[in-house]
Design an enzyme around this catalytic site. Structure first.
Site, short mmCIF file in Angstrom:
data_model
loop_
_atom_site.label_atom_id
_atom_site.label_comp_id
_atom_site.label_asym_id
_atom_site.label_seq_id
_atom_site.Cartn_x
_atom_site.Cartn_y
_atom_site.Cartn_z
N ASP A 223 -11.28 -8.20 7.46
CA ASP A 223 -12.68 -8.14 7.02
C ASP A 223 -13.32 -9.52 7.17
O ASP A 223 -14.45 -9.66 7.64
CB ASP A 223 -12.79 -7.71 5.55
CG ASP A 223 -13.00 -6.20 5.40
OD1 ASP A 223 -12.51 -5.45 6.26
OD2 ASP A 223 -13.64 -5.79 4.41
N ASP B 274 -5.50 -6.48 5.85
CA ASP B 274 -6.68 -5.77 5.39
C ASP B 274 -7.76 -6.79 5.00
O ASP B 274 -8.92 -6.71 5.43
CB ASP B 274 -6.30 -4.89 4.19
CG ASP B 274 -7.43 -4.02 3.70
OD1 ASP B 274 -8.36 -3.77 4.47
OD2 ASP B 274 -7.37 -3.58 2.53
N TYR C 170 0.82 -1.21 0.00
CA TYR C 170 0.00 0.00 0.00
C TYR C 170 0.85 1.26 0.00
O TYR C 170 0.39 2.34 -0.38
CB TYR C 170 -0.96 0.03 1.20
CG TYR C 170 -2.07 -1.02 1.15
CD1 TYR C 170 -2.11 -1.98 0.16
CD2 TYR C 170 -3.08 -1.03 2.10
CE1 TYR C 170 -3.11 -2.94 0.12
CE2 TYR C 170 -4.09 -1.99 2.07
CZ TYR C 170 -4.10 -2.93 1.08
OH TYR C 170 -5.10 -3.87 1.05
C1 IPM Z 1 -9.27 -0.52 6.17
C2 IPM Z 1 -9.69 0.04 4.84
C3 IPM Z 1 -8.57 0.91 4.31
C4 IPM Z 1 -7.33 0.06 4.22
C5 IPM Z 1 -8.87 1.58 2.96
C6 IPM Z 1 -10.12 2.43 3.02
C7 IPM Z 1 -7.70 2.38 2.45
O1 IPM Z 1 -10.02 -0.99 3.97
O2 IPM Z 1 -9.03 0.27 7.11
O3 IPM Z 1 -9.20 -1.73 6.29
O4 IPM Z 1 -7.13 -0.66 3.25
O5 IPM Z 1 -6.54 0.08 5.16
MG MG Z 2 -10.10 -2.88 4.90
#
Ligand code: IPM
Ligand code: MG
Length: 355
Positions: A251, A247, A141
């Site tokens: 989720d 990331d 990233y």
């Molecule tokens: C998270 C989100 C962010 C990330 C995005 C919005 C840049 O998905 O906080 O997990 O990838 O870190």
């Molecule tokens: Mg995320």
């Protein structure tokens, strides 16, 4: 007295931050500690007002306070902007970098009242308590990125995943320290069968583990980890991983608990801690008093624990959330038959009152 910089942001951000503030107000009344808040523009709303998603003034306020509480940023309105003006790449990532918040703690904890709210079977998720430690300021990233046109006219895009030993060591220590306060197990996630950065990751994590002979370390490949998370998630305690894998897996881990609307995060490492729910700005439900404020309220509890060293106040908030869920109150995202559906404001109020 603690100074909190509030960044409500976009979409449901302002509603969930208001919910957390209502609960912090109740914490003030219960405990006598005092919070001073300063609100700043951040994300798409900041772009609309100033032409920058992360104005200088906001940057300054974030550095000056004791902690930052963030709602959410982004939305379709800003999706077509050049990348450096978009709320994600132009505000959220630079904020994390500026604060030196390299360790992102994302607990996936299931409240017993919600064991049936998951899309997975109760016996698979019951008692779940995973702490994902995601590296937050390195990896693909933040690595160099560019596009180029090849001689044949096709376009090539490049994103570089890079890690240094120092970046890996410091986040690994956070994971091992946390494991000592939990069940002393760390699972480190990588793709060492393919990626050079993962091979270094594995070497460095193994060497840091030498300083923690009381903590058990396992390594797992990221694809297998995704499968294990839905097959038998209770096997995990602290999960340590680089930025992009974290990331994605966080989720996944959040959904095990029933709703991404429940899960908080803390981003630590610098002088000022950053606290935010892991969900996004949910533009489809914004402004309708439908959002679940619990993730942001739990983020505020993490702020009390990690930035202000007020573990008892944090416990109070977490117990109030559990209590309100036990009583059957639910926001729409976690609504179940026979329960009482309430809005964002009512949920925050119930939690505040229960404190
Ligand atoms: C998270 C989100 C962010 C990330 C995005 C919005 C840049 O998905 O906080 O997990 O990838 O870190
Ligand atoms: Mg995320």
């Amino acid at each position: 007295m603690y100074t909190i910089t509030l960044l409500p942001g976009d979409g449901i951000g302002p509603e969930v931050v208001a919910g957390a503030m209502q609960v912090l107000q109740a914490v003030q009344e219960r405990t006598g500690v005092q919070f001073v808040t300063r609100e700043a523009l951040f994300g798409g709303c900041a772009y609309d007002a100033t032409g920058s998603p992360f104005p200088k003034e906001t940057q300054k306020l974030c550095q000056e306070g004791d902690a930052v509480l963030l709602g959410a940023v982004g939305g379709p309105k800003w999706d077509a902007l050049p990348v450096e003006q978009r709320p994600e790449a132009g505000a959220l990532l630079p904020l994390r970098k500026q604060l030196g918040a390299f360790a992102n703690l994302r607990p996936s904890l299931i409240f017993s009242a919600l064991s049936d709210a998951s899309t997975l079977k109760r016996e698979v998720v019951e008692g779940l308590d995973i702490m994902v430690v995601r590296e937050l300021t390195g990896g693909v990233y933040f690595g160099p990125k560019h596009r180029e046109t090849l001689p044949d006219g096709s376009v090539k895009a490049v994103d570089v995943m890079e890690y240094s030993t120092n970046e890996i060591e410091r986040v690994a220590r956070v994971a091992f320290d946390l494991a000592r306060k939990r069940s002393s197990r760390v699972t480190s996630v990588d793709k060492a069968n393919v990626l050079e950065s993962s091979r270094l990751w594995r070497e460095v994590v193994t060497s840091v583990a030498g300083e923690y002979p009381d903590v058990e370390l396992n390594h797992i490949l990221v694809d297998n980890c995704a499968m294990q998370l839905v097959r038998y998630p209770q096997q995990f305690d602290v999960m340590l991983t680089e930025n992009m894998f974290g990331d994605i897996l966080s989720d996944l881990a959040s959904q095990l608990t029933g709703s991404i609307g429940m899960l908080p995060s803390a981003s630590l490492g610098g002088k000022v801690g950053l606290y935010e729910p892991i969900h996004g700005s949910a533009p489809d439900i914004s402004g309708q008093n439908l959002a679940n404020p619990i993730a942001t309220i739990m983020s505020a509890a993490m702020m009390l624990r990690y930035s202000f060293d007020l573990p008892q106040a944090a416990d109070l908030v977490e117990q109030a959330v559990a209590g309100v869920l036990e009583e059957g109150y639910r926001t729409k995202d976690i609504m179940q038959p026979g329960m009482k559906q309430v809005g964002t404001k009512e949920m925050a109020e119930l939690i505040g009152v229960r404190l």
